[in-house]
Structure formats: structure tokens, C-alpha cells
Motif scaffolding. Structure first.
Motif, PDB file in Angstrom:
ATOM      1  N   THR A   1       0.934  -1.323  -0.112  1.00 50.68           N
ATOM      2  CA  THR A   1      -0.099   0.047  -0.078  1.00 50.68           C
ATOM      3  C   THR A   1       0.911   1.257   0.099  1.00 50.68           C
ATOM      4  OG1 THR A   1      -0.175  -0.012   2.475  1.00 50.68           O
ATOM      5  CG2 THR A   1      -1.847  -0.975   1.014  1.00 50.68           C
ATOM      6  N   TRP A   2       1.958   1.043   0.396  1.00 53.41           N
ATOM      7  CA  TRP A   2       2.982   2.475   0.467  1.00 53.41           C
ATOM      8  C   TRP A   2       3.015   2.859  -0.916  1.00 53.41           C
ATOM      9  CZ3 TRP A   2       7.579   0.098   3.908  1.00 53.41           C
ATOM     10  CH2 TRP A   2       6.818  -0.399   5.277  1.00 53.41           C
ATOM     11  N   TRP A   3       3.487   1.941  -1.845  1.00 58.95           N
ATOM     12  CA  TRP A   3       3.468   2.364  -3.160  1.00 58.95           C
ATOM     13  C   TRP A   3       2.496   2.634  -4.023  1.00 58.95           C
ATOM     14  CZ3 TRP A   3       6.695  -1.292  -0.566  1.00 58.95           C
ATOM     15  CH2 TRP A   3       7.970  -1.035  -0.232  1.00 58.95           C
ATOM     16  N   ARG A   4       1.552   1.881  -3.873  1.00 59.86           N
ATOM     17  CA  ARG A   4       0.145   1.984  -4.484  1.00 59.86           C
ATOM     18  C   ARG A   4      -0.256   3.403  -4.001  1.00 59.86           C
ATOM     19  NH1 ARG A   4      -4.736  -0.131  -1.408  1.00 59.86           N
ATOM     20  NH2 ARG A   4      -4.231   1.713  -0.237  1.00 59.86           N
ATOM     21  N   ASP A   5      -0.286   4.179  -2.994  1.00 59.28           N
ATOM     22  CA  ASP A   5      -0.878   5.249  -2.581  1.00 59.28           C
ATOM     23  C   ASP A   5       0.205   6.313  -3.208  1.00 59.28           C
ATOM     24  OD1 ASP A   5      -3.005   3.769  -1.221  1.00 59.28           O
ATOM     25  OD2 ASP A   5      -2.021   4.623   0.814  1.00 59.28           O
ATOM     26  N   GLU A   6       1.407   5.847  -3.795  1.00 57.11           N
ATOM     27  CA  GLU A   6       2.300   7.105  -4.226  1.00 57.11           C
ATOM     28  C   GLU A   6       2.272   7.071  -5.986  1.00 57.11           C
ATOM     29  OE1 GLU A   6       3.686   9.325  -2.976  1.00 57.11           O
ATOM     30  OE2 GLU A   6       3.040   9.110  -0.753  1.00 57.11           O
ATOM     31  N   GLY A   7       1.189   6.214  -6.465  1.00 63.63           N
ATOM     32  CA  GLY A   7       0.989   6.044  -7.700  1.00 63.63           C
ATOM     33  C   GLY A   7       2.017   5.076  -8.398  1.00 63.63           C
ATOM     34  N   TYR A   8       2.543   4.308  -7.463  1.00 61.52           N
ATOM     35  CA  TYR A   8       3.442   3.057  -8.263  1.00 61.52           C
ATOM     36  C   TYR A   8       2.115   1.849  -8.696  1.00 61.52           C
ATOM     37  CZ  TYR A   8       8.170   4.347  -6.940  1.00 61.52           C
ATOM     38  OH  TYR A   8       9.361   5.053  -6.950  1.00 61.52           O
ATOM     39  N   ARG A   9       2.782   1.258  -9.606  1.00 65.45           N
ATOM     40  CA  ARG A   9       2.214  -0.150  -9.959  1.00 65.45           C
ATOM     41  C   ARG A   9       2.875  -1.159  -9.263  1.00 65.45           C
ATOM     42  NH1 ARG A   9      -0.024   0.380 -15.296  1.00 65.45           N
ATOM     43  NH2 ARG A   9      -0.753  -1.708 -15.103  1.00 65.45           N
ATOM     44  N   THR A  10       1.903  -2.191  -8.797  1.00 69.05           N
ATOM     45  CA  THR A  10       2.740  -3.348  -8.018  1.00 69.05           C
ATOM     46  C   THR A  10       2.319  -4.618  -8.336  1.00 69.05           C
ATOM     47  OG1 THR A  10       1.058  -3.155  -6.432  1.00 69.05           O
ATOM     48  CG2 THR A  10       2.711  -1.480  -5.927  1.00 69.05           C
TER      49      THR A  10
ATOM     50  N   GLY B   1      -2.735  -3.534  -1.726  1.00 67.39           N
ATOM     51  CA  GLY B   1      -2.069  -2.838  -2.336  1.00 67.39           C
ATOM     52  C   GLY B   1      -1.552  -3.348  -3.604  1.00 67.39           C
ATOM     53  N   TRP B   2      -1.664  -4.434  -4.094  1.00 67.87           N
ATOM     54  CA  TRP B   2      -1.157  -5.025  -5.375  1.00 67.87           C
ATOM     55  C   TRP B   2      -1.873  -4.643  -6.652  1.00 67.87           C
ATOM     56  CZ3 TRP B   2       3.798  -6.228  -4.804  1.00 67.87           C
ATOM     57  CH2 TRP B   2       4.209  -6.611  -3.408  1.00 67.87           C
ATOM     58  N   SER B   3      -1.611  -4.262  -7.389  1.00 67.30           N
ATOM     59  CA  SER B   3      -2.234  -4.000  -8.688  1.00 67.30           C
ATOM     60  C   SER B   3      -2.341  -5.158  -9.571  1.00 67.30           C
ATOM     61  CB  SER B   3      -1.410  -3.022  -9.742  1.00 67.30           C
ATOM     62  OG  SER B   3      -0.936  -1.883  -8.996  1.00 67.30           O
ATOM     63  N   ARG B   4      -1.185  -5.881  -9.313  1.00 67.73           N
ATOM     64  CA  ARG B   4      -1.385  -7.285  -9.976  1.00 67.73           C
ATOM     65  C   ARG B   4      -1.019  -8.401  -8.960  1.00 67.73           C
ATOM     66  NH1 ARG B   4       1.083  -8.641 -15.791  1.00 67.73           N
ATOM     67  NH2 ARG B   4      -0.244  -6.437 -16.260  1.00 67.73           N
ATOM     68  N   TRP B   5      -1.913  -9.299  -8.454  1.00 76.27           N
ATOM     69  CA  TRP B   5      -1.950 -10.450  -7.551  1.00 76.27           C
ATOM     70  C   TRP B   5      -2.059 -11.695  -8.343  1.00 76.27           C
ATOM     71  CZ3 TRP B   5      -0.071 -10.816  -2.980  1.00 76.27           C
ATOM     72  CH2 TRP B   5      -0.375 -11.572  -2.276  1.00 76.27           C
ATOM     73  N   ASP B   6      -0.741 -12.568  -8.282  1.00 76.60           N
ATOM     74  CA  ASP B   6      -0.611 -13.882  -9.096  1.00 76.60           C
ATOM     75  C   ASP B   6       0.271 -14.653  -7.816  1.00 76.60           C
ATOM     76  OD1 ASP B   6      -0.607 -15.617 -11.021  1.00 76.60           O
ATOM     77  OD2 ASP B   6       0.753 -14.737 -12.247  1.00 76.60           O
TER      78      ASP B   6
ATOM     79  N   LEU C   1      14.746   3.904  -0.789  1.00 78.68           N
ATOM     80  CA  LEU C   1      15.303   3.919  -2.103  1.00 78.68           C
ATOM     81  C   LEU C   1      14.265   4.370  -3.297  1.00 78.68           C
ATOM     82  CD1 LEU C   1      16.983   0.380  -2.383  1.00 78.68           C
ATOM     83  CD2 LEU C   1      18.191   2.660  -2.254  1.00 78.68           C
ATOM     84  N   THR C   2      12.722   4.329  -2.868  1.00 80.53           N
ATOM     85  CA  THR C   2      12.287   4.739  -4.007  1.00 80.53           C
ATOM     86  C   THR C   2      11.464   6.027  -3.482  1.00 80.53           C
ATOM     87  OG1 THR C   2      10.426   3.392  -2.971  1.00 80.53           O
ATOM     88  CG2 THR C   2      11.307   2.722  -4.769  1.00 80.53           C
TER      89      THR C   2
END
Length: 511
Positions: A134-143, A162-167, A380-381
Motif C-alpha cells: 500500500t505504501w507504493w500504491r498510494d504514491e502512484g506506483y504499479r505493484t 496494495g497489489w495492482s497485480r496479484w499472482d 530507495l524509492t
């Protein structure tokens, strides 16, 4: 451990009084005070010239640190082109607790996952809302996450938000050739396809799609190898290799054969989980070592194709690529085969990082842990963790800066019964110490790097044990900055006449 139980309280009082006597309040800064010093977790901006870098995290399952010697592609593309952290550990060396640490940035006392199963273990013990994607999703990252998640995750369990793609693997998780994955909402069952190849292909597909979208991305590729195979019927076997690897390493001598602790002759002084063991079979260890190394060759190629995909999509120079394992693995040291014990073979894991701002071919010997990785990825991000994390960002070290660091690290194991805890202890540069309240151990790794002599009942080490027990008691309930302290020097061991002593060739100073 009979003497330990009777003497620890008295020794603790002696050390506590001595410690309190040294603590002074000067009115200056925290750095001017004597006593435990907290290290701020801090944040780190992305490397200069990279606005919103990507991150790809490749994780293996039960990989020994020295297995990396047999993965030439990974060494060439990641170690030679980035930094190797040579003293990285999994501080809770079992699959599910380790992965929960990676999902949350917290130790088990804070994320609730103490074992693989039971009321204190498995995916059910994790709050899926407290999951770092969710940290990256909320900052506009694809996950994207591809592969094995936490033990017990099934086809009907909730998808972490938080995952854009869950596999994720859901059924036949440990079978390698007969398994199911969520398929990002389109479940897939695979028969005959090797799980490493499927994870490789799905990871590269996610990277290509995300790179072409123009959005920054975070992708986790969590492999199964070299974990032993478990069939749907519950049978346990060696991890199967891909066909092209089946003839490799058949004559490879296991590195554990050359360890003095291999099939240790006398384990009577070791903690209970080791001293009850029978001698190991060299043939069985050799066969398992061969199968494990064979299974890792597909992961090695997957790392190569991942880096090639990043390069082909034009994003390699703006992407951090991280490689590690959820825990280490013992192959006969102290008669033990497996993990979930507090020995260096089970604790130690490989950790490689390449990416913008990281000098090629560098190393660091900071005593880092998997708990540090979520904070590091955030650093880092350039994103901010949304809750208190227990790790410290390694971004300053990776980007070439000096970094103050803790001198004592919490290590622990859990159980399915009772309060969910088994042995809990601490690791310093010199010592490995732990106890379950009755069964205790202390290894002086300066004098005994193979951890063959348990010194917990040695009178010469009474003050050392007491000081480490004070640190342990503080760290087993730590959260946030309190997990990352500099406690300062430990007392020296004593000669039988009570005089402090140092190790061979050492000045009288112990950390």
C-alpha cells in the motif's frame, strides 16, 4: 543448562547495577550520553538523477548463503554490478514469519506471525491491511507479486489491497509441477510446467506491462526453489530440477561437509533441539544438496531474463534489483537438516542489490536483516512507510554513505502452542545467545566460529550472559527505534581467577 537457571538472576542484578552506574545525563545531545543509543530510521531520497525509481525483489525459499556460489548469472548481474551485504540474516528463520517481516517491516511481536501454522502462524495471523504494498500504491506506483506469499494463503483468501497485480500460489504450493495461482483474478492451474519457469514468465510479463505504462513499479518475484517438495498427498521429497539441469552437481561436495560442526560428535551441551538428534546420513545430505543446487539453476536463469527484460524495456538503469532468501538452511551442521533454529547456517541469507547510485562490485558487512528491507525499499524509492517499522533503511550504505547501525540484533523462533514463542535471543558481532526460559545457549563466535561449544554455564561468561540477557529482555518487546539501539561494549569473559580476558590476539574489548 542447570547452572544457568540458578545463576542468571544474580548475574543480571550485578550487570544492571554496573550499567546504571555508567549512565550519565550531561545535558548535552543523545550522542554525549553513555548507555543505549537509538538509531533513527530516517528516510533517503532516491539516487540523484532518478525521479521515481522502480524496484524488483527476487526471493528464494530456504536458500543457503553459500548456494550463491553456484549461481553465476546472479553473481555476475547483481553482485558484480551492485553491492553484496555479506552479513545478512533472517532473524526469524522460518518461511511464514520471515515473509511476514518482509510484508510489514516488523518483527513477529508486532505483526503477529510467529510460526507457519497454528493460532500464531500462517496467513491468518497477518492483518492484510498492514502490508507494505500500500505504501507504493498510494504514491502512484504499479505493484505486482508473483509466486509464493505466506504459508496458508489459499484461493479463497483476501487479496492484499496494495497489489495492482496479484499472482500468488494458492494450491500445490510446494509441488513444483502441479499447482494453482490466482492469475490476478483469473485463476490458473498448472500441470507439467515447472513453477520456476511460470514465476519467471509472469514476472517478466508484469515488468513489460508496467514499464510500457510509464508508471513507476514495484514487483516481487518470490520463488519456491530450493525448498523441498511437498506433493498434494503430503509426501516430502527433493526439489525437482528442470530437465536441462538434471545431470548437474551430481558429484558436488556439499560445503557443509567441510564444516567442523558437520555431524557434530558431541551435542550434549547444545540446546535441546540439537542434542536430541541422531547422526546424519552423508548420502542423504549429498543428495539433498545436489537437488537444491539443480533447482536453483532455473532461478539463476530467471534472474538473467529479468535483467534482460528490464534492459529491453529501457528501465534497467532506473530500477533497483534485490535478491535474497526467506531464511538459510542447515545441511548437517550440528546433526541438523533444516531451518527454524538459531544457528548461523539457518540465520544467514544472501543479499544483493544493484541499481542507480550503487557502486558496482562493492560489499558491506553491516549486520542487516530481512526486517530492514521494507524500510530500505521505501528509502530507495522515496516513499514513506504508513506505520511504524522495526527495521532501518540501508539506503545510505547502498548509496555510499557512512551509516551508524545497531550493535545487537533480535533473533527468535516460534512454536504452535502456548504463547507462540520458542527460543528468543540476540546476535552481536561476537556472540549468539538465546533461551526459551529454560533451555539456553551462548556461542563465542570469536573463539568458536562453528558454534560447537555452548558457554552459557561457563562461569567465565556469567557477566556476558547477564548483559546479553538484559538486551534480550528489552528487544523481545521492541518496536520501531527501540529495535535499533547501540548498547555499547559488553563485558569481557573472565579467566577462572576472575580477571577479564580477551580472545587470542584481541585487545580487551568486546561488542
Amino acid at each position: 543448562m542447570r547452572g544457568w537457571a540458578q545463576s542468571i538472576t544474580a548475574a543480571l542484578l550485578v550487570v544492571l547495577v554496573a550499567t546504571l552506574a555508567t549512565v550519565t545525563t550531561t545535558g548535552g545531545t543523545d550522542a554525549d550520553r553513555v548507555g543505549p543509543v537509538s538509531l533513527a530510521q530516517g528516510t533517503q531520497s532516491p539516487a540523484p538523477g532518478v525521479d521515481r525509481p522502480n524496484l524488483v525483489f527476487v526471493l528464494t525459499d530456504d536458500m543457503r548463503d553459500d548456494d550463491l556460489d553456484h549461481m553465476p548469472i546472479t553473481r555476475r548481474l547483481l553482485a558484480d554490478q551492485g553491492m553484496e551485504l555479506t552479513d545478512a540474516i533472517s532473524p526469524h528463520p522460518l518461511c511464514c514469519p520471515a515473509r511476514a517481516q518482509l510484508a510489514t517491516g516488523q518483527y513477529a511481536q508486532n505483526n503477529g506471525v510467529q510460526h507457519n501454522r497454528g493460532v500464531h502462524g500462517g496467513f491468518e495471523a497477518l492483518d492484510p491491511a498492514q502490508e507494505a504494498s500500500t505504501w507504493w500504491r498510494d504514491e502512484g506506483y504499479r505493484t505486482a507479486l508473483v509466486g509464493k506469499f505466506l504459508n496458508g494463503y489459499g484461493p479463497h483468501d483476501v487479496r492484499p489491497a496494495g497489489w495492482s497485480r496479484w499472482d500468488a500460489l494458492t494450491e500445490g504450493v510446494y509441488d513444483y509441477v502441479n499447482f494453482s495461482m490466482t492469475g490476478d483474478g483469473r485463476p490458473e492451474h498448472h500441470t507439467g510446467s515447472h513453477v520456476t519457469r511460470v514465476i519467471e514468465d509472469h514476472t517478466n510479463e508484469a515488468v513489460r506491462d508496467f514499464a510500457r505504462s510509464g508508471d513507476p513499479f514495484v514487483v516481487y518475484a518470490w520463488h519456491l526453489a530450493p525448498h523441498y517438495r511437498i506433493t498434494p498427498q503430503g509426501g516430502r521429497g527433493l526439489p525437482p530440477a528442470m530437465p536441462q539441469d538434471e545431470d548437474l552437481f551430481v558429484d558436488q561436495r556439499p560445503s557443509s561437509f567441510d564444516a567442523p560442526a558437520f555431524d557434530e560428535a558431541d551435542v550434549s551441551d547444545q540446546p535441546a533441539y540439537l542434542r536430541r538428534l541422531s547422526p546424519v546420513s552423508r548420502a542423504a545430505v549429498r543428495a539433498e544438496n545436489t537437488a537444491r543446487l539443480q533447482s536453483l539453476q532455473a532461478v539463476d536463469r530467471a534472474v538473467g531474463s529479468l535483467v534482460a527484460t528490464l534492459s529491453q524495456e529501457g528501465v534497467l538503469d532506473e530500477t533497483y534489483v534485490v535478491f535474497s532468501s526467506d531464511n538459510g538452511y542447515s545441511l548437517g551442521e550440528h546433526r541438523f537438516v533444516g531451518k527454524d533454529v538459531l544457528t548461523d547456517e539457518a540465520l544467514q541469507v544472501p543479499l544483493l542489490v544493484r541499481g542507480p547510485g550503487i557502486a558496482a562490485g562493492t560489499t558491506s558487512d553491516l549486520p542487516v536483516t530481512l526486517v530492514d528491507l521494507p524500510a530500505t525499499f521505501a528509502g530507495l524509492t522515496g516513499v514513506t512507510p504508513q506505520w511504524q517499522v522495526d527495521g532501518t533503511s540501508l539506503a545510505p550504505t547502498l548509496l555510499g554513505d557512512e551509516q551508524a547501525f545497531r550493535d545487537t540484533t533480535l533473533i527468535q523462533t516460534g512454536r504452535t502452542l502456548g504463547d507462540g514463542w520458542s527460543h528468543r535471543g540476540v546476535r552481536t558481532e561476537r556472540y549468539l545467545y538465546g533461551t526459551d526460559g529454560v533451555d539456553a545457549f551462548l556461542y563465542d563466535r570469536l573463539l568458536d566460529p562453528d558454534e560447537m561449544v555452548n558457554r552459557v554455564d561457563d562461569p567465565a561468561y556469567a557477566a556476558v550472559v547477564a548483559a546479553l540477557e538484559l538486551r534480550r529482555r528489552e528487544l523481545v518487546t521492541c518496536a520501531g527505534w527501540t529495535c535499533n539501539q547501540q548498547f555499547g561494549p559488553l563485558p569481557e569473559p573472565a579467566d577462572p581467577d576472575g580477571v577479564r580476558r580477551a580472545g587470542p590476539g584481541e585487545v580487551p574489548r568486546v561488542r
